[in-house]
Design an enzyme around this catalytic site. Structure first.
Site, PDB file in Angstrom:
ATOM      1  N   TYR A   1       0.792  -1.232   0.000  1.00 22.79           N
ATOM      2  CA  TYR A   1       0.000   0.000   0.000  1.00 22.79           C
ATOM      3  C   TYR A   1       0.823   1.280   0.000  1.00 22.79           C
ATOM      4  O   TYR A   1       0.264   2.367  -0.152  1.00 22.79           O
ATOM      5  CB  TYR A   1      -0.940   0.010   1.212  1.00 22.79           C
ATOM      6  CG  TYR A   1      -1.881  -1.167   1.227  1.00 22.79           C
ATOM      7  CD1 TYR A   1      -2.916  -1.260   0.310  1.00 22.79           C
ATOM      8  CD2 TYR A   1      -1.722  -2.195   2.145  1.00 22.79           C
ATOM      9  CE1 TYR A   1      -3.769  -2.346   0.312  1.00 22.79           C
ATOM     10  CE2 TYR A   1      -2.575  -3.286   2.157  1.00 22.79           C
ATOM     11  CZ  TYR A   1      -3.598  -3.355   1.235  1.00 22.79           C
ATOM     12  OH  TYR A   1      -4.442  -4.430   1.236  1.00 22.79           O
TER      13      TYR A   1
ATOM     14  N   HIS B   1      -9.868   0.259  -4.719  1.00 17.09           N
ATOM     15  CA  HIS B   1      -8.844  -0.480  -3.976  1.00 17.09           C
ATOM     16  C   HIS B   1      -7.484   0.031  -4.417  1.00 17.09           C
ATOM     17  O   HIS B   1      -7.255   0.239  -5.620  1.00 17.09           O
ATOM     18  CB  HIS B   1      -8.931  -1.980  -4.246  1.00 17.09           C
ATOM     19  CG  HIS B   1     -10.224  -2.571  -3.808  1.00 17.09           C
ATOM     20  ND1 HIS B   1     -10.484  -2.883  -2.504  1.00 17.09           N
ATOM     21  CD2 HIS B   1     -11.343  -2.872  -4.515  1.00 17.09           C
ATOM     22  CE1 HIS B   1     -11.713  -3.364  -2.420  1.00 17.09           C
ATOM     23  NE2 HIS B   1     -12.252  -3.366  -3.620  1.00 17.09           N
TER      24      HIS B   1
END
Length: 160
Positions: A28, A105
């Protein structure tokens, strides 16, 4: 008739997204949820969107926010986190209020573990954006604004 310029969009973030910047940085990155929300607020100004943001680790809180958005918001952008793959209740809340929704996402969920390949949200969303890191949110906000404005233009056609 002129189309109302300002759109109201609710950004929802599900479980563990409060840990962005510290959690699985190899997946991430180091950007935090606060960083993402600050950037989105600037984008929202440019898009003439009033953006509200909520993150919760609790499914019921997210469902209540979706219910509360009915009649108050024009659309949703949601990163359901792990609830993407497990929550029929979240899916039913989105379907129940009928607000156009874009699922986002940061990672490309289809390049990850197979259990992440199924989304309960995608079938009730107008679209899904994944794999562009924090830019997935920016693209999601632009996508919902464009979708809502195009729909309004169709509804406000020359003979209506």
């Amino acid at each position: 008739m002129p189309i109302a310029a300002s759109l109201r969009v609710l950004l929802l973030n599900g479980p563990n997204l409060s840990l962005l910047g510290r959690r699985e940085v190899d997946v991430y990155g180091t950007v935090t949820l606060a960083d993402i929300e600050r950037t989105l607020q600037l984008d929202a100004q440019d898009l003439d969107v009033e953006l509200s943001c909520l993150q919760s680790n609790h499914e019921g809180v997210l469902i209540d926010a979706i219910h509360d958005a009915f009649g108050r918001c024009d659309g949703l952008v949601i990163n359901p986190g792990g609830l993407t793959h497990t929550s029929v209740a979240l899916r039913d809340a989105i379907a129940g209020v009928g607000l156009p929704t874009v699922e986002v996402h940061m990672s490309n969920v289809y390049r990850r573990e197979s259990f992440r390949h199924h989304s309960f949200i995608a079938p009730v969303a107008v679209g899904q954006i994944s794999g562009f890191g924090a830019d997935s949110y920016r693209l999601g906000l632009r996508a919902i604004a464009l979708f809502l404005r195009r729909r309004a233009e169709q509804d406000e056609g020359p003979c209506r």
